[in-house]
Design a protein around this motif. Structure first.
Motif, mmCIF file in Angstrom:
data_model
loop_
_atom_site.group_PDB
_atom_site.id
_atom_site.type_symbol
_atom_site.label_atom_id
_atom_site.label_comp_id
_atom_site.label_asym_id
_atom_site.label_seq_id
_atom_site.Cartn_x
_atom_site.Cartn_y
_atom_site.Cartn_z
ATOM 1 N N LEU A 1 0.828 -1.202 0.000
ATOM 2 C CA LEU A 1 0.000 0.000 0.000
ATOM 3 C C LEU A 1 0.867 1.258 0.000
ATOM 4 O O LEU A 1 0.614 2.203 -0.756
ATOM 5 C CB LEU A 1 -0.918 -0.017 1.222
ATOM 6 N N ILE A 2 1.893 1.271 0.811
ATOM 7 C CA ILE A 2 2.802 2.419 0.869
ATOM 8 C C ILE A 2 3.522 2.599 -0.461
ATOM 9 O O ILE A 2 3.679 3.722 -0.948
ATOM 10 C CB ILE A 2 3.817 2.247 2.026
ATOM 11 N N SER B 1 2.476 1.752 -3.462
ATOM 12 C CA SER B 1 1.545 2.306 -4.470
ATOM 13 C C SER B 1 1.270 3.782 -4.206
ATOM 14 O O SER B 1 1.174 4.572 -5.145
ATOM 15 C CB SER B 1 0.246 1.505 -4.511
ATOM 16 N N LEU B 2 1.170 4.172 -2.951
ATOM 17 C CA LEU B 2 0.990 5.592 -2.628
ATOM 18 C C LEU B 2 2.215 6.410 -3.023
ATOM 19 O O LEU B 2 2.085 7.534 -3.501
ATOM 20 C CB LEU B 2 0.721 5.761 -1.139
ATOM 21 N N ARG C 1 2.063 7.011 -6.759
ATOM 22 C CA ARG C 1 1.007 7.947 -7.177
ATOM 23 C C ARG C 1 1.247 9.364 -6.694
ATOM 24 O O ARG C 1 1.038 10.314 -7.436
ATOM 25 C CB ARG C 1 -0.356 7.485 -6.659
ATOM 26 N N HIS C 2 1.666 9.526 -5.441
ATOM 27 C CA HIS C 2 1.764 10.870 -4.871
ATOM 28 C C HIS C 2 3.180 11.430 -4.901
ATOM 29 O O HIS C 2 3.354 12.640 -4.990
ATOM 30 C CB HIS C 2 1.251 10.871 -3.425
ATOM 31 N N VAL D 1 5.885 10.344 -0.383
ATOM 32 C CA VAL D 1 6.004 9.354 0.678
ATOM 33 C C VAL D 1 7.481 8.994 0.833
ATOM 34 O O VAL D 1 8.127 8.583 -0.137
ATOM 35 C CB VAL D 1 5.167 8.093 0.377
ATOM 36 N N ALA E 1 -6.078 1.886 3.532
ATOM 37 C CA ALA E 1 -5.775 2.680 2.345
ATOM 38 C C ALA E 1 -6.575 3.973 2.354
ATOM 39 O O ALA E 1 -6.063 5.034 1.972
ATOM 40 C CB ALA E 1 -6.075 1.869 1.093
ATOM 41 N N LEU F 1 -4.986 6.569 4.613
ATOM 42 C CA LEU F 1 -3.784 7.153 4.023
ATOM 43 C C LEU F 1 -4.120 8.137 2.912
ATOM 44 O O LEU F 1 -3.486 9.188 2.795
ATOM 45 C CB LEU F 1 -2.859 6.052 3.503
ATOM 46 N N GLU F 2 -5.103 7.814 2.091
ATOM 47 C CA GLU F 2 -5.515 8.728 1.021
ATOM 48 C C GLU F 2 -6.022 10.034 1.609
ATOM 49 O O GLU F 2 -5.683 11.114 1.132
ATOM 50 C CB GLU F 2 -6.595 8.073 0.152
ATOM 51 N N LEU G 1 -3.081 12.084 2.900
ATOM 52 C CA LEU G 1 -2.274 12.723 1.869
ATOM 53 C C LEU G 1 -3.026 13.830 1.129
ATOM 54 O O LEU G 1 -2.440 14.821 0.717
ATOM 55 C CB LEU G 1 -1.765 11.678 0.874
ATOM 56 N N ARG G 2 -4.338 13.654 0.950
ATOM 57 C CA ARG G 2 -5.132 14.688 0.277
ATOM 58 C C ARG G 2 -5.421 15.846 1.196
ATOM 59 O O ARG G 2 -5.603 16.968 0.748
ATOM 60 C CB ARG G 2 -6.458 14.093 -0.224
#
Length: 131
Positions: A69-70, A72-73, A76-77, A80, A121, A124-125, A128-129
Motif C-alpha cells: 500500500l505504501i 503504491s501511494l 502515485r503521490h 512518501v 488505504a 492514508l488517502e 495525503l489529500r
C-alpha cells in the motif's frame, strides 16, 4: 509467597503501560517542528510542502502487510518517504520513533499527524489529500 500477587500485578501494569507510553510520546510530537529530514529526501521530494514519512522494519509483520500500500501511494503521490529504522536509526531517533510501523505527516516543516500501527488505504488517502 504473600508478595507474589503484588509482583504479578506490577508486571502486568508495566506491560499495559508500555503501549500507552509509546502512544503518548507520538502524540507529543504533533504540532512540533520536524527534525532536519533533508538527507532522507530524494531529489524529486525536495521542496515539497507536505511529506508522509513511513518508518518501518523488515522484520515487522504489520510493516510487511502495509508495504504494498505504501509503495503504491509513493508511486502515485511522490511525497512518501520510506525510512527503514534498522538502516537509518539516527533518523528514527530524531523523530522519536519507538514502534513500527509509524507514519508521520509533515507539512510546512511541522509534524501534523502521527499514526501508529497498520492503517487502511482510505485513511492514508485522506491523510495525503488533506480532507
Amino acid at each position: 509467597m504473600e508478595y507474589l500477587p503484588f509482583i504479578l500485578i506490577g508486571v502486568m501494569a508495566l506491560f499495559m503501560a508500555m503501549p500507552l507510553y509509546i502512544w503518548l510520546g507520538s502524540k507529543r510530537l504533533q504540532g512540533q517542528a520536524a527534525p532536519d529530514y533533508a538527507a532522507l529526501l530524494t531529489p524529486q521530494q525536495q521542496g515539497r510542502d507536505k511529506l508522509l514519512f513511513y518508518f518501518y522494519s523488515e522484520h515487522c509483520g504489520p510493516c510487511r502487510t502495509l508495504a504494498p500500500l505504501i509503495d503504491s501511494l509513493a508511486e502515485r503521490h511522490g511525497n512518501v518517504v520510506k525510512v527503514d529504522v534498522v538502516q537509518q536509526p539516527a533518523a528514527a531517533r530524531q523523530f522519536g520513533i519507538r514502534a513500527t510501523p509509524t507514519l508521520v505527516l509533515v507539512e510546512g516543516g511541522k509534524v501534523v499527524k502521527v499514526l501508529l500501527g497498520a492503517v487502511s488505504a482510505k485513511q492514508l488517502e485522506v491523510l495525503l489529500r488533506g480532507d
